[in-house]
Design a protein around this motif. Structure first.
Motif, PDB file in Angstrom:
ATOM      1  N   GLU A 128       0.791  -1.225   0.000  1.00 57.17           N
ATOM      2  CA  GLU A 128       0.000   0.000   0.000  1.00 57.17           C
ATOM      3  C   GLU A 128       0.825   1.278   0.000  1.00 57.17           C
ATOM      4  O   GLU A 128       0.393   2.291  -0.533  1.00 57.17           O
ATOM      5  CB  GLU A 128      -0.943   0.000   1.207  1.00 57.17           C
ATOM      6  CG  GLU A 128      -2.063  -1.011   1.039  1.00 57.17           C
ATOM      7  CD  GLU A 128      -2.885  -1.169   2.299  1.00 57.17           C
ATOM      8  OE1 GLU A 128      -2.738  -0.351   3.223  1.00 57.17           O
ATOM      9  OE2 GLU A 128      -3.648  -2.135   2.349  1.00 57.17           O
ATOM     10  N   THR A 129       1.986   1.216   0.641  1.00 59.32           N
ATOM     11  CA  THR A 129       2.801   2.443   0.641  1.00 59.32           C
ATOM     12  C   THR A 129       4.227   2.139   0.178  1.00 59.32           C
ATOM     13  O   THR A 129       4.749   1.040   0.385  1.00 59.32           O
ATOM     14  CB  THR A 129       2.872   3.088   2.043  1.00 59.32           C
ATOM     15  OG1 THR A 129       3.557   2.206   2.919  1.00 59.32           O
ATOM     16  CG2 THR A 129       1.506   3.421   2.584  1.00 59.32           C
ATOM     17  N   ILE A 130       4.814   3.147  -0.420  1.00 60.06           N
ATOM     18  CA  ILE A 130       6.212   3.057  -0.870  1.00 60.06           C
ATOM     19  C   ILE A 130       6.922   4.334  -0.434  1.00 60.06           C
ATOM     20  O   ILE A 130       6.351   5.424  -0.533  1.00 60.06           O
ATOM     21  CB  ILE A 130       6.309   2.880  -2.402  1.00 60.06           C
ATOM     22  CG1 ILE A 130       7.784   2.908  -2.848  1.00 60.06           C
ATOM     23  CG2 ILE A 130       5.516   3.936  -3.158  1.00 60.06           C
ATOM     24  CD1 ILE A 130       7.994   2.554  -4.321  1.00 60.06           C
TER      25      ILE A 130
ATOM     26  N   LEU B  66      15.335  -1.935  -4.691  1.00 65.23           N
ATOM     27  CA  LEU B  66      16.447  -1.586  -3.790  1.00 65.23           C
ATOM     28  C   LEU B  66      16.273  -0.161  -3.267  1.00 65.23           C
ATOM     29  O   LEU B  66      16.064   0.778  -4.039  1.00 65.23           O
ATOM     30  CB  LEU B  66      17.771  -1.699  -4.552  1.00 65.23           C
ATOM     31  CG  LEU B  66      19.036  -1.387  -3.751  1.00 65.23           C
ATOM     32  CD1 LEU B  66      19.327  -2.513  -2.775  1.00 65.23           C
ATOM     33  CD2 LEU B  66      20.222  -1.178  -4.675  1.00 65.23           C
ATOM     34  N   GLY B  67      16.364  -0.018  -1.957  1.00 67.12           N
ATOM     35  CA  GLY B  67      16.304   1.321  -1.367  1.00 67.12           C
ATOM     36  C   GLY B  67      14.892   1.823  -1.118  1.00 67.12           C
ATOM     37  O   GLY B  67      14.726   2.984  -0.757  1.00 67.12           O
ATOM     38  N   PHE B  68      13.899   0.957  -1.313  1.00 64.87           N
ATOM     39  CA  PHE B  68      12.524   1.362  -1.011  1.00 64.87           C
ATOM     40  C   PHE B  68      11.956   0.496   0.113  1.00 64.87           C
ATOM     41  O   PHE B  68      12.281  -0.692   0.219  1.00 64.87           O
ATOM     42  CB  PHE B  68      11.624   1.218  -2.241  1.00 64.87           C
ATOM     43  CG  PHE B  68      11.794   2.343  -3.227  1.00 64.87           C
ATOM     44  CD1 PHE B  68      11.292   3.605  -2.953  1.00 64.87           C
ATOM     45  CD2 PHE B  68      12.473   2.137  -4.426  1.00 64.87           C
ATOM     46  CE1 PHE B  68      11.447   4.642  -3.855  1.00 64.87           C
ATOM     47  CE2 PHE B  68      12.641   3.178  -5.338  1.00 64.87           C
ATOM     48  CZ  PHE B  68      12.125   4.432  -5.053  1.00 64.87           C
ATOM     49  N   ARG B  69      11.120   1.127   0.901  1.00 66.83           N
ATOM     50  CA  ARG B  69      10.420   0.414   1.959  1.00 66.83           C
ATOM     51  C   ARG B  69       8.936   0.418   1.601  1.00 66.83           C
ATOM     52  O   ARG B  69       8.370   1.468   1.304  1.00 66.83           O
ATOM     53  CB  ARG B  69      10.643   1.157   3.283  1.00 66.83           C
ATOM     54  CG  ARG B  69      10.083   0.455   4.470  1.00 66.83           C
ATOM     55  CD  ARG B  69      10.558   1.125   5.772  1.00 66.83           C
ATOM     56  NE  ARG B  69      10.179   0.313   6.907  1.00 66.83           N
ATOM     57  CZ  ARG B  69       8.970   0.316   7.439  1.00 66.83           C
ATOM     58  NH1 ARG B  69       8.045   1.104   6.951  1.00 66.83           N
ATOM     59  NH2 ARG B  69       8.695  -0.478   8.472  1.00 66.83           N
TER      60      ARG B  69
ATOM     61  N   GLY C  39       2.499  -6.590   6.188  1.00 73.11           N
ATOM     62  CA  GLY C  39       3.659  -6.038   6.902  1.00 73.11           C
ATOM     63  C   GLY C  39       4.544  -5.223   5.984  1.00 73.11           C
ATOM     64  O   GLY C  39       4.119  -4.802   4.902  1.00 73.11           O
ATOM     65  N   ALA C  40       5.788  -5.004   6.435  1.00 67.35           N
ATOM     66  CA  ALA C  40       6.709  -4.146   5.684  1.00 67.35           C
ATOM     67  C   ALA C  40       7.751  -4.991   4.957  1.00 67.35           C
ATOM     68  O   ALA C  40       8.133  -6.060   5.430  1.00 67.35           O
ATOM     69  CB  ALA C  40       7.392  -3.176   6.633  1.00 67.35           C
TER      70      ALA C  40
END
Ligand code: NA7
Length: 869
Positions: A465-467, A532-535, A541-542
């Motif tokens: 849902e989120t980046i 890479l480098g994104f959450r 969950g994450a």
């Protein structure tokens, strides 16, 4: 209603896009195609973005229209034919309208709607976007497609609001047009807009006065029909044509050159520049080093000044129009239609604001510190708050109310120019830190829109849902953007690329200059490496694959790519003779390094036989301090002249004599032959320093790689033997141990020219396994490291030898030796030796030279001594 994404209570739409320019239009089309509900909010009453507002006379694109157009739909490309090579603003705007109609985009665009605020509602995982009219719209994703040159810079000229005549702004031109017939007109500003408008205004006005602060480089656009060759190439293979643009440096496929402007004789250089002048193109192929070398760039600047002088008849005006004090390309260059010729017209005058600045605008005209002039109309062509202005003009609030304007107070920080930490689900199209204004915008827009939409699609498919980017990734990208700029001349100019046109704006290089091709590759790799480098966060969950996408210095990357493209066999697969031949052949391709005062080749007595040496003497008055230098090459390759560019560079920078000495090589002469020769050479040079034209007293030693190993070994031998005296040791990426299990071997042992396999091959040729702990092979293992000369040890991040160099620095420091450890971020084992090839290595060589100067202070010149006495 929204489809496909989001928690129980749905936002109004999946995506809000701000701006209906070329970015917003394609974003809408693409997202709609993927089934995302999307609305575009646009302040104007029509589509087109910058091409809607910038209607000044003469407004055109300066990338050929065939290239400055969408490529996403072959049908659109067949249907739309450009009437000219560089289309006018009305034609470009008509194209934007055609696209809006063809894909029925208007129904999802709210015109006359200015976005005022956008804030992230963390609990609901959505953006709340509010408009100037007080409406609110909620969305899962928020996309700023506001353009790089859309927010005008405020007019920072005293009295501007006092003028009683007509006032016009190139960025906001009356839709009905302006007739200047019979009028006295002033134009302030000579950037692209001024340069395009001035000849046309001159054709109408009774009098035209151009107020120029900084002259610009401009070449003739030679507008006309699209060149047949281009059309043919396009028609023959549309896909290949478009792909070549996507994989080019600036989004337009032009031939690449590796030739330096300084490598070719003057007539050949001039021929290339004449061809560029004749080409009528913004981005003609010239020379490889115009972007990086001041000296090379100056040759083109002077050529272009010559052209201005030959066109403009009045020599004072011509001189005033000649750009000085910055390098070609570092301020946005222009192409024009009769710009310089306009100044030959009797009713056109140039006021050089560098000589006579504007004191104020008055009710009736403009006053400089030299005179007052009356005008009927003033045209401001004074530019934009580029790249960041339009983004932070909206009050964007991210997590915990963080304001984007505040976050960027010291300059924009983005990951890939697309996203920024603290602002989940927010995307920037052609944002700062992406190629944007240094590229064909259409290519960059399409790439960004494709990347953003496929990312959103990926999130839908995987239930995310989120980046948001991570701080590590963002900091790494900001560093890379700066690294790319720092190897060029761009940061030296007061340009809008640097934010320098807007008073108070932080001085930061805003776009990404690493190239459209490399940039696209980085974005693709990010996605391929699990973003890479994104959450991400989702119901499950994450997920986060944290990291930095580009860590090598950009010029090191280029060197690695070039070497890889040669397809050379691995050194360790070759017999030493063949490896030496290859090493020598590659050496002939290097830039030569700086000129020195004198080079003397000679011989000196080695431990077993005569050894060659090459002496580099500075051009300054001697006697100079003396440095004994040992070349690299793993004790197998190289010779007294194989590190020629590095020795020249050290000689010039340190103002010292560098004596590069040879030594016997393995496998013909194995350990300790090289050590014995190195020590013999040191003794001979020390005792002949004055005879060589150097100053008496201790010498310093220096070396690279295996040569640095020898340099420090002779320091240990000298200490134990009671001489010769050594003032300091400079060890560039030294071999200090034979232990190949350190992490730097694991991390860097395969991809960065010096490989683990190559080191094994060197060691096997050089020394028996039984002797590899001998301190003359592994100086780190010496029982006593005290009382050694002060040391400067240089290690490189991507060098297998990095950790043993650092270990040696630490061990020397523990033993009480004065040690300076220089760590070269983003460099590989050999990159600091690549003079004029790896430009990012130069600051490190300057530090090395500083160390040598510290170790070996210049003694007073005899003449001076005499005078003082
Ligand atoms: P630019 O290229 O920023 O040009 C603005 C011009 O206005 C430039 O010559 C400025 O001189 C001049 N200027 C700005 N402020 C002043 C003041 N206060 N006094 C005198 N002169 C001033 O904007 P454009 O609209 O021409 O072009 C923007 C881009 O659009 C262009 O590069 C293309 O990418 C398309 P300065 O150089 O700052 O001394």
């Amino acid at each position: 209603m929204a489809t496909g994404i989001g928690p129980a209570v749905r936002p109004d739409v999946d995506v809000v896009v701000v701006g209906a320019g070329f970015a917003g239009l394609y974003m809408l089309h693409r997202l709609r195609g993927l089934g995302f509900s999307t609305v575009v909010l646009e302040g104007a009453d029509g589509v087109g973005g910058t091409w809607y507002w910038n209607r000044y006379p003469g407004a055109r694109c300066d990338i050929m229209s065939i290239d400055y157009s969408y490529s996403f739909d072959p049908e659109l490309e067949r249907e739309w034919q450009w009437s000219e090579k560089y289309a006018t603003q009305p034609e470009i705007l008509a194209y934007a309208n055609y696209v809006a109609d063809k894909y029925d985009l208007r129904k999802d665009i709210r015109f006359g709607t200015r976005v005022q605020q956008a804030s992230w509602d963390a609990a609901a995982r959505r953006w709340r976007v509010s408009t100037a009219a007080g409406d609110e719209i909620t969305c899962r994703f928020y996309v700023m497609a506001t353009g790089c040159l859309s927010l005008p810079k405020s007019i920072d000229i005293e009295g501007a609001d006092r003028f009683g005549g007509e006032t016009y702004y190139t960025h906001h031109w009356p839709h009905e047009g302006v007739d200047f017939t019979g009028k006295r007109v002033a134009v302030i500003g000579s950037g692209s807009s001024g340069i395009q408008a001035i000849p046309i205004i001159a054709a109408q006005a009774a009098q035209l006065t151009v107020f120029q602060r900084t002259p610009n480089f401009s070449r003739p656009a030679r507008n006309g029909p699209t060149p047949q060759q281009k059309l043919d190439a396009f028609k023959a293979d549309r896909d290949a044509y478009r792909q070549a643009a996507r994989l080019s440096q600036a989004g337009v496929a032009v031939p690449i050159t590796q030739v330096s402007a300084l490598q070719v004789p003057e007539p050949a250089r001039r021929a290339v520049y004449e061809a560029a002048w004749d080409s009528g193109e913004l981005l003609p192929t010239t020379f490889a080093d115009l972007v990086t070398s001041a000296e090379a760039n100056e040759t083109f600047c002077e050529f272009l000044r010559g052209k201005i002088r030959s066109i403009v008849k009045d020599p004072v005006t011509a001189e005033a129009l000649c750009p000085q004090g910055y390098y070609y390309g570092t301020k946005r260059p222009c192409i024009d239609s009769g710009y310089f010729e306009t100044f030959n017209l009797p009713h056109v005058r140039l006021v050089d604001l560098r000589k006579t600045p504007i004191s104020t605008i008055t009710e009736t005209g403009i006053r400089t510190n030299a005179e007052s002039m009356e005008f009927d109309a003033i045209v401001f062509a004074t530019g934009f708050d580029a790249m960041t202005g339009a983004i932070v003009a909206v009050d964007i609030r991210g997590r915990d109310g963080l304001s984007l304007k505040q976050k960027w107070a010291d300059g924009p920080k983005t990951y890939l120019g697309l996203t920024t930490v603290g602002f989940p689900n927010c995307f920037l199209v052609t944002g700062p830190g992406s190629p944007s204004v240094l590229s064909n915008m259409m290519v960059s827009i399409e790439q960004h829109v494709d990347w953003v939409s496929s990312t959103i699609d990926h999130m839908r498919r995987t239930g995310l849902e989120t980046i948001e980017p991570t701080s590590t990734a963002e900091a790494g990208w900001v560093q890379h953007v700066n690294d790319c700029a720092d190897v060029t001349l761009f940061p030296r100019a007061d340009s809008w690329y640097m934010g320098a046109n807007v008073p108070g704006k932080p001085r930061v290089f805003l776009p990404y200059i690493g190239g459209v091709d490399r940039y696209r590759k980085a974005c693709d790799e990010v996605a391929q490496q699990g973003y890479l480098g994104f959450r991400f966060e989702g119901a499950a969950g994450a997920v986060c694959n944290d990291g930095v996408i580009r860590r090598l210095q950009p010029d090191v990357t280029i060197v690695l790519e070039v070497i890889e493209s040669l397809g050379l066999p691995p050194v360790e697969s070759m017999p030493p003779q063949a490896a030496r031949a290859l090493f020598d052949a590659l050496a002939t391709q290097r830039p030569p390094g700086p000129a020195v005062g004198e080079i003397v080749d000679g011989t000196l007595p080695g431990a077993a036989a005569e050894l060659k040496y090459r002496l580099y003497r500075p051009a300054t008055a001697g006697p100079h301090p003396v440095v004994v230098y040992y070349h690299g090459g793993g004790w197998v390759l190289g010779s007294h002249d194989s590190d020629d560019p590095l020795c020249r560079d050290l000689c010039v920078r340190s103002d010292s004599i560098i004596v590069s000495v040879d030594y016997r090589h393995a496998p013909e002469d194995r350990f300790p032959a090289a050590v014995d020769d190195a020590f013999a050479a040191l003794r001979w040079v020390s005792s002949h320093a004055e005879a060589l034209g150097g100053q008496p007293g201790p010498v310093a030693v220096a070396g690279w790689s295996a040569g640095a190993n020898l340099a420090t070994v002779v320091c240990q031998l000298g200490r134990d033997a009671g001489g010769p005296a050594i003032a300091g040791q400079l060890l560039i990426t030294p071999v200090t141990d034979a232990d190949m299990t350190r992490p730097s071997y694991q991390q860097n042992g395969e991809r960065y020219l010096l490989t683990s396999a190559m080191m094994r091959w060197f060691f096997d040729h050089y020394v028996d396994v039984a002797n590899r702990s001998d301190p003359r092979v592994a100086p780190l293992r010496a029982g006593n490291l005290s009382n050694l000369p002060p040391a400067t040890i240089v290690t490189c991040e991507f060098d297998p030898l990095r950790d043993e160099g650092a270990a040696y620095a630490a061990a020397l420091a523990d033993a009480g030796v004065d040690v300076q450890h220089i760590f070269a971020r983003g460099h590989i084992h050999s990159s600091l030796t690549m003079v004029d090839l790896v430009i990012s290595g130069a600051p490190y060589r300057e530090k090395m030279a500083e160390a040598l100067r510290r170790y070996l202070p210049r003694q007073q010149q005899p003449l001076l001594r005499h005078k003082l006495a």
